[in-house]
Motif scaffolding. Sequence first.
Motif, short mmCIF file in Angstrom:
data_model
loop_
_atom_site.label_atom_id
_atom_site.label_comp_id
_atom_site.label_asym_id
_atom_site.label_seq_id
_atom_site.Cartn_x
_atom_site.Cartn_y
_atom_site.Cartn_z
N ARG A 3 -71.56 43.70 -41.98
CA ARG A 3 -72.37 42.54 -42.37
C ARG A 3 -71.96 42.02 -43.75
O ARG A 3 -71.94 40.81 -43.98
CB ARG A 3 -73.85 42.89 -42.35
CG ARG A 3 -74.37 43.02 -40.94
CD ARG A 3 -75.78 43.50 -40.85
NE ARG A 3 -76.69 42.73 -41.68
CZ ARG A 3 -77.92 43.10 -41.93
NH1 ARG A 3 -78.39 44.21 -41.42
NH2 ARG A 3 -78.71 42.36 -42.68
N VAL A 4 -71.63 42.90 -44.65
CA VAL A 4 -71.19 42.50 -45.99
C VAL A 4 -69.85 41.78 -45.91
O VAL A 4 -69.64 40.75 -46.57
CB VAL A 4 -71.12 43.72 -46.94
CG1 VAL A 4 -70.49 43.35 -48.26
CG2 VAL A 4 -72.50 44.32 -47.14
N THR A 96 -79.57 37.43 -45.20
CA THR A 96 -78.70 38.58 -45.00
C THR A 96 -78.70 39.49 -46.23
O THR A 96 -78.77 40.71 -46.09
CB THR A 96 -77.27 38.11 -44.68
OG1 THR A 96 -77.29 37.29 -43.53
CG2 THR A 96 -76.34 39.29 -44.46
N ILE A 97 -78.65 38.89 -47.41
CA ILE A 97 -78.69 39.70 -48.63
C ILE A 97 -80.01 40.44 -48.73
O ILE A 97 -80.04 41.64 -49.05
CB ILE A 97 -78.44 38.82 -49.87
CG1 ILE A 97 -76.99 38.35 -49.89
CG2 ILE A 97 -78.77 39.57 -51.16
CD1 ILE A 97 -76.67 37.30 -50.95
N SER A 99 -81.96 41.32 -46.26
CA SER A 99 -81.95 42.35 -45.22
C SER A 99 -81.12 43.56 -45.64
O SER A 99 -81.53 44.71 -45.44
CB SER A 99 -81.41 41.76 -43.92
OG SER A 99 -81.25 42.73 -42.95
N ILE A 100 -79.97 43.32 -46.22
CA ILE A 100 -79.10 44.42 -46.67
C ILE A 100 -79.81 45.22 -47.77
O ILE A 100 -79.81 46.45 -47.76
CB ILE A 100 -77.74 43.89 -47.15
CG1 ILE A 100 -76.93 43.38 -45.96
CG2 ILE A 100 -76.96 44.95 -47.91
CD1 ILE A 100 -75.68 42.61 -46.33
N LEU A 101 -80.44 44.51 -48.71
CA LEU A 101 -81.16 45.20 -49.79
C LEU A 101 -82.35 45.99 -49.25
O LEU A 101 -82.62 47.10 -49.72
CB LEU A 101 -81.61 44.20 -50.85
CG LEU A 101 -80.50 43.56 -51.68
CD1 LEU A 101 -81.07 42.50 -52.61
CD2 LEU A 101 -79.73 44.61 -52.47
N GLU A 103 -82.57 47.33 -46.25
CA GLU A 103 -82.01 48.51 -45.58
C GLU A 103 -81.57 49.55 -46.58
O GLU A 103 -81.77 50.75 -46.37
CB GLU A 103 -80.85 48.10 -44.68
CG GLU A 103 -81.27 47.37 -43.44
CD GLU A 103 -80.09 46.89 -42.63
OE1 GLU A 103 -78.94 47.31 -42.89
OE2 GLU A 103 -80.32 46.06 -41.73
N MET A 104 -80.96 49.11 -47.68
CA MET A 104 -80.53 50.05 -48.71
C MET A 104 -81.74 50.73 -49.34
O MET A 104 -81.72 51.93 -49.61
CB MET A 104 -79.71 49.32 -49.78
CG MET A 104 -78.34 48.93 -49.31
SD MET A 104 -77.43 47.91 -50.50
CE MET A 104 -77.51 48.85 -51.98
#
Length: 112
Positions: A3-4, A96-97, A99-101, A103-104
Amino acid sequence: LIRVIYLALVLYLYPQFCACLLYAVGRHESIPNWISSNGFEGESPGNMYVITIYLSAQTITTVGYGDITPVTIRERVLLIFIFLCSSVILGYIIGTIASILAEMSSFTQENW
């Protein structure tokens, strides 16, 4: 990670695509066009690349300083299209950013 990488490709390729469209419309329009009216007629290809990326980035980020402006109807229609697409792309990027954050954050909380 995928995704990144996909996000990085979108962040790189979308402004390139917009810049190419803006340049093509400016070169194929009759004078006056955004290139001639802003004094960019004699610029080298490298400088025109930077100028079109700059205009593209202004449009995508909705900053729009107004120092480079469209002149013809085709240029204005193209920029309206880019405005609309950019709002969707910008929403996707921010989502997306986030969502990624998220998840992290959940990953570190689970493993902490």
